[in-house]
Every structure is written in structure tokens, then in C-alpha cells.
Design an enzyme around this catalytic site. Structure first.
Site, mmCIF file in Angstrom:
data_model
loop_
_atom_site.group_PDB
_atom_site.id
_atom_site.type_symbol
_atom_site.label_atom_id
_atom_site.label_comp_id
_atom_site.label_asym_id
_atom_site.label_seq_id
_atom_site.Cartn_x
_atom_site.Cartn_y
_atom_site.Cartn_z
ATOM 1 N N GLY A 45 3.155 -3.169 14.471
ATOM 2 C CA GLY A 45 2.376 -3.552 13.297
ATOM 3 C C GLY A 45 3.134 -4.598 12.504
ATOM 4 O O GLY A 45 4.368 -4.665 12.564
ATOM 5 N N GLN A 50 5.328 -9.638 5.289
ATOM 6 C CA GLN A 50 6.531 -9.651 6.131
ATOM 7 C C GLN A 50 6.800 -11.026 6.736
ATOM 8 O O GLN A 50 7.888 -11.267 7.272
ATOM 9 C CB GLN A 50 6.404 -8.626 7.260
ATOM 10 C CG GLN A 50 6.423 -7.181 6.771
ATOM 11 C CD GLN A 50 6.357 -6.219 7.938
ATOM 12 O OE1 GLN A 50 5.275 -5.900 8.420
ATOM 13 N NE2 GLN A 50 7.515 -5.784 8.408
ATOM 14 N N GLU A 136 1.525 -0.104 7.452
ATOM 15 C CA GLU A 136 1.235 -1.530 7.228
ATOM 16 C C GLU A 136 0.515 -1.757 5.900
ATOM 17 O O GLU A 136 0.801 -2.717 5.192
ATOM 18 C CB GLU A 136 0.424 -2.119 8.382
ATOM 19 C CG GLU A 136 1.132 -2.116 9.732
ATOM 20 C CD GLU A 136 2.560 -2.602 9.696
ATOM 21 O OE1 GLU A 136 2.873 -3.514 8.902
ATOM 22 O OE2 GLU A 136 3.384 -2.065 10.447
ATOM 23 N N HIS A 139 2.769 -2.018 2.962
ATOM 24 C CA HIS A 139 3.416 -3.323 2.776
ATOM 25 C C HIS A 139 2.614 -4.210 1.825
ATOM 26 O O HIS A 139 3.179 -5.023 1.106
ATOM 27 C CB HIS A 139 3.553 -4.062 4.119
ATOM 28 C CG HIS A 139 4.753 -3.659 4.921
ATOM 29 N ND1 HIS A 139 6.038 -3.816 4.462
ATOM 30 C CD2 HIS A 139 4.878 -3.128 6.158
ATOM 31 C CE1 HIS A 139 6.899 -3.400 5.394
ATOM 32 N NE2 HIS A 139 6.220 -2.971 6.432
HETATM 33 NI NI NI Z 1 6.980 -2.255 8.227
#
Ligand code: NI
Length: 172
Positions: A45, A50, A136, A139
Site C-alpha cells: 500500500g 508518502q 493507508e 496516512h
Molecule cells: Ni504506511
């Protein structure tokens, strides 16, 4: 195109990402770039922050190597239901390389999102996929899995990561 994955303690990982207006071809290309980046890094993922982009975009593929790839490309994903049943399982993150810790999460979730064709999709996931979805989506709100472990353990993980980086720098 492969993108650069940022790691802790990059402050961008702590920001809240913004919804997108819809998925046009440019955004679909970005989603595929994220997927390529994730596969290359050996992850299951990846969330847009990111790669330093504060948009509510996530890609996931929990299929094993030998299976056919089953990518999920999500824009504006939202968890609309979570099971009361919880499960604890070891997790890692491409932004916290080589560090793993058990995290308790809902065993199953229902997630609603726009896919790469700008279609609204609802998906019920359980087990490992449900875990990936929750990890995810965190995030997108600046939450990292290490936030769920004890402060002592978190400190140890960060220390190990720093040591690993120093070692890698020396070997270069
Ligand atoms: Ni992560």
C-alpha cells in the site's frame, strides 16, 4: 514513472491531505505512478503523502507475487463501516523502513472511493486487505502506524531506523 518515497520524520507525513475534485487522466496517471512506486518498493500500500503529495489518494495491492496483481486505486476513500471484531497483526510501512510492530485494527471495513475511472466504488474488505485500507487511510490524516505502539517501543523503532540509516550511509 517511479516517485520518491519520503520517510519519517518528514513533516509532510504529518499533514492532513485534501480531497480531489475528481479523477481525470492526469490524476489517473499519478495513481499508476504511485502503484509502480509501491510495487518497486515491495509494498502492499502507498498513500499520496508518502510521495510528498497532500491529496487523498491511496493505492493498495495485497495479492501475493504468484497471484495475478489486484491493484486498488482510490481517490477520496472513506471508511463507511468497520466491524466491531478487532484483530492484532504485525505491520510495517514504506516510510518507516524495516520496522514492524503489532497494531490492533477492525477485522473488516467497508470503504467507499472513486476509482481511476472516476467511478464511485464500495468495497467490503476483511483481514489483511482491511488492515491495509485502514493503514493507508490513516496516512491521509497524518497518522503513522507507530502512533499506535507504546512510546517506549516507538522510541526503539526510531532508534533502530536511525542506526540502519547511519550504517547505510557508511556503506555508500
Ligand atoms: Ni504506511
Amino acid at each position: 514513472m517511479k516517485l520518491k518515497i519520503i520517510e519519517i520524520p518528514d513533516p509532510l507525513l504529518r499533514e492532513k491531505s485534501l480531497p480531489v475534485e475528481g479523477v481525470d487522466s492526469q490524476l489517473a496517471t499519478f495513481m499508476h505512478d504511485m502503484l509502480e512506486t509501491m510495487y518497486h518498493a515491495g509494498g502492499v500500500g502507498l498513500a499520496a503523502p508518502q510521495v510528498g503529495v497532500l491529496k487523498r489518494i491511496v493505492v493498495i495491492d495485497t495479492s501475493r507475487d504468484e497471484e495475478k496483481q489486484k491493484p486498488l486505486l482510490m481517490a477520496n476513500p472513506e471508511i463507511v463501516w468497520r466491524s466491531e471484531e478487532k484483530e492484532e497483526c504485525s505491520e510495517g510501512c514504506l516510510s518507516v523502513p524495516n520496522q514492524y510492530a503489532p497494531v490492533e485494527r477492525a477485522y473488516a471495513v467497508k470503504v467507499r472511493f472513486l476509482n481511476e475511472k472516476n467511478e464511485m466504488v464500495e468495497l467490503t474488505a476483511e483481514g489483511f486487505l482491511a488492515r491495509a485500507v485502514q493503514h493507508e487511510l490513516d496516512h491521509l490524516d497524518g497518522i503513522i502506524f507507530i502512533d499506535y505502539v507504546s512510546p517506549l517501543k516507538r522510541k526503539m523503532m526510531v532508534k533502530r531506523l536511525e542506526k540502519q540509516r547511519r550504517k547505510a550511509a557508511k556503506e555508500e
